[in-house]
Every structure is written in C-alpha cells, then in structure tokens.
Design a protein around this motif. Structure first.
Motif, PDB file in Angstrom:
ATOM      1  N   ILE A  10       0.825  -1.331   0.233  1.00 42.60           N
ATOM      2  CA  ILE A  10      -0.135  -0.023   0.062  1.00 42.60           C
ATOM      3  C   ILE A  10       0.873   1.315   0.122  1.00 42.60           C
ATOM      4  O   ILE A  10       1.722   1.450   1.018  1.00 42.60           O
ATOM      5  CB  ILE A  10      -1.053  -0.063   1.128  1.00 42.60           C
ATOM      6  N   LEU A  45      -3.374   9.115   0.647  1.00 47.04           N
ATOM      7  CA  LEU A  45      -4.097   8.487   1.556  1.00 47.04           C
ATOM      8  C   LEU A  45      -4.202   8.855   2.818  1.00 47.04           C
ATOM      9  O   LEU A  45      -3.094   9.307   3.300  1.00 47.04           O
ATOM     10  CB  LEU A  45      -3.796   6.786   1.568  1.00 47.04           C
ATOM     11  N   GLN A  89      -7.435   5.466   6.092  1.00 49.12           N
ATOM     12  CA  GLN A  89      -7.394   4.669   4.933  1.00 49.12           C
ATOM     13  C   GLN A  89      -6.497   3.542   4.726  1.00 49.12           C
ATOM     14  O   GLN A  89      -6.850   2.403   4.249  1.00 49.12           O
ATOM     15  CB  GLN A  89      -7.376   5.713   3.589  1.00 49.12           C
ATOM     16  N   ILE A  90      -5.323   3.850   5.000  1.00 48.85           N
ATOM     17  CA  ILE A  90      -4.331   2.980   5.168  1.00 48.85           C
ATOM     18  C   ILE A  90      -4.666   1.761   5.889  1.00 48.85           C
ATOM     19  O   ILE A  90      -4.385   0.435   5.925  1.00 48.85           O
ATOM     20  CB  ILE A  90      -2.906   3.400   5.478  1.00 48.85           C
ATOM     21  N   ALA A 113      -7.570   0.666   7.234  1.00 55.44           N
ATOM     22  CA  ALA A 113      -8.705   0.123   6.728  1.00 55.44           C
ATOM     23  C   ALA A 113      -8.278  -0.834   5.614  1.00 55.44           C
ATOM     24  O   ALA A 113      -8.661  -2.190   5.643  1.00 55.44           O
ATOM     25  CB  ALA A 113      -9.843   0.814   6.215  1.00 55.44           C
ATOM     26  N   MET A 114      -7.200  -0.533   4.718  1.00 57.34           N
ATOM     27  CA  MET A 114      -7.089  -1.250   3.345  1.00 57.34           C
ATOM     28  C   MET A 114      -6.284  -2.467   3.826  1.00 57.34           C
ATOM     29  O   MET A 114      -6.166  -3.488   3.368  1.00 57.34           O
ATOM     30  CB  MET A 114      -6.085  -0.281   2.569  1.00 57.34           C
ATOM     31  N   ALA A 163      -8.365  -5.278   5.735  1.00 51.25           N
ATOM     32  CA  ALA A 163      -8.964  -5.780   4.564  1.00 51.25           C
ATOM     33  C   ALA A 163      -8.195  -7.016   3.915  1.00 51.25           C
ATOM     34  O   ALA A 163      -8.461  -8.076   3.627  1.00 51.25           O
ATOM     35  CB  ALA A 163      -9.580  -5.031   3.837  1.00 51.25           C
ATOM     36  N   GLU A 164      -6.989  -6.459   3.655  1.00 52.28           N
ATOM     37  CA  GLU A 164      -5.992  -7.570   3.070  1.00 52.28           C
ATOM     38  C   GLU A 164      -5.718  -8.588   4.005  1.00 52.28           C
ATOM     39  O   GLU A 164      -5.735  -9.767   3.416  1.00 52.28           O
ATOM     40  CB  GLU A 164      -4.709  -6.746   2.584  1.00 52.28           C
ATOM     41  N   GLY A 166     -12.852 -10.161   5.117  1.00 52.97           N
ATOM     42  CA  GLY A 166     -12.664  -8.430   5.559  1.00 52.97           C
ATOM     43  C   GLY A 166     -13.670  -8.337   6.651  1.00 52.97           C
ATOM     44  O   GLY A 166     -13.699  -6.944   6.833  1.00 52.97           O
TER      45      GLY A 166
END
Length: 257
Positions: free
Chosen positions: A219, A224, A228-229, A231-232, A235-236, A245
């Motif tokens: 990422i 960002l 946001q980082i 959350a991403m 999810a990964e 997720g």
C-alpha cells in the motif's frame, strides 16, 4: 507413508536452550544488526529458534525491504516466525520485554524499538519514520494487542502515520498457526493472564505445528490518510486469513482459505 517423527518436548526445550546460548555467544560479534552480516545472522537465529520448537514455516509472497509491515498479532512467537523471513527489520515492543532475562538483551541487540506505556505518539512516530528513512523495515502490530488468532481486531491508525512521514510503503502481513490437522490453532496465543512460560509450554506440547506467513500487496501512502491505510491493510489481512474482510469473523480452515 508414515508421518515424520516429531521431536519430544524435552528435545525441543534443549534445542531452544541451545539456540538461546548460541545467540548469546554470537551477538557480540555480528556488529551492526542492519548491516548485511548482522541482518543475516539475526534472521538465521530466528529460523533456528523456530526449528528448535518444531515449527514448520510456510511463506507466501515476498517481503518488501524497508516497508512498514502491518501484521496481525497472536503470540510472542510471531517475533521469531517473522524474523525468520525478514532481514534488517526492526520490531516494536513494550519496554517490559527489555527486562526479560536474556531475551530482552537479545531483542535490544537485534535493533528492537522499545516503547514505554503512554509513550508520546509524536516521539514513537518519529522513531519509526527515522528507521524507515534509513531503509530499515519496521514490524507493527496495529491491533495493539494479541488475539487467539480466530478473529481480527480493528487496526489502529496512529503509528501508521510514520509511513506517511517517511513516504514508505506499508505491507500488510497475515500470520496464523495451524495444528497437525491444518486447523487454526488458538493454543499458541499469548493472551489474557497467560505468562511467557505458559505459552512456551503449550507450544512445546504441540506436534505438527505450522506457521503460515502471507506477505501481501504493498500500500503506497501517497494521497491516502492513515485511517484509509489502516482499513486497507485490515481488509488485506482479513482476506488472506479467510475472514472475508469482516472484523471478528472466524477463520476458515486452511484447506478452504
């Protein structure tokens, strides 16, 4: 075909004691822990500790040098497991670990960043960002605590600010422990009021223990926010662990993840 014979509990303890002694002997001589020689020595020591405990390591993907690694957290065992895959990376730890006999000294010599309770957020981010700017990867456990490995807590975004400050990539990393039947193994967890010794006894008692490590797509923090980082990355990691997720969703068995 007969399954491979597993080492006895006594043999595992003896091997681990020998590995700790080896670390004590080698540590004064490998020099800078982030120079090639020191980094290789530390990685080999972590791999040896995993072998001593009879842990099979299965890695997917490749770690990106100099990244901020955002990983879920299950046990102190995460340190040697991840350390066996990384070179020149620093771990974050609470200052109490620095006082653990021998282990605390070895952690300090390997470049661990010790953060005190209530440590100023600005100071912590500055130290992490400085390490990233020097090309040193940093392992971060953004859940902020350990879990039983059967669920995933929210990723806190605060220390991810360091990646923005250093313009360094964030690499989500998923780790889980499987028993001899390929099922997620919560007995490895270092949680609640369990001591280091309690967890070690359970690990030594396990046969066919496997650690899976997934190094996931990078990422890049530009444009960002740290939320946001977070959350991403969450999810990964959730997806790699078979959680789809969704926070707290139980892990899927290994064969269906």
């Amino acid at each position: 075909m007969k399954p491979a014979r597993q080492p006895s509990r006594l043999l595992k303890r003896l091997r681990l004691a020998a590995q700790l002694l080896l670390g004590l002997i080698k540590t004064p001589f490998y020099g800078n822990p982030f120079a090639p020689r020191g980094a290789r020595t530390i990685r080999a020591w972590h791999a040896g500790a995993c072998r001593a405990l009879g842990i099979e390591l299965v890695s997917h993907g490749q770690p990106a040098p100099g990244a901020l690694y955002a990983c879920n957290h299950i046990s102190w065992l995460d340190i040697p497991v991840l350390g066996s895959q990384l070179e020149g990376a620093r771990f974050l730890s609470k200052t109490e670990v620095r006082r653990w006999p021998l282990i605390g000294w070895l952690a300090a010599r390997s470049g661990t960043l010790f953060l005190a309770r209530g440590q100023g957020q600005q100071d912590a981010n500055r130290w992490i960002a400085d390490a990233l700017r020097h090309g040193q990867g940093v392992v971060l456990f953004p859940e902020g605590t350990t879990t039983d490995g059967l669920g995933l807590r929210r990723f806190h975004a605060r220390l991810l600010q360091a990646a923005l400050d250093a313009d360094a990539p964030v690499q989500p990393v998923a780790i889980r422990y499987l028993d001899a039947d390929g099922r997620p193994n919560p007995r490895i967890a270092y949680i609640d009021d369990h001591s280091f010794g309690d967890t070690l006894q359970r690990i030594v008692a396990e046969d066919g223990l496997r650690a899976e490590i997934h190094f996931l797509p990078l990422i890049h923090p530009r444009d960002l926010s740290r939320s946001q980082i977070a959350a991403m990355a969450h999810a990964e990691v959730a997806s790699a662990l078979g959680m789809g997720g969704r926070q707290g969703m139980p892990l899927a068995p290994a064969e269906s993840a």
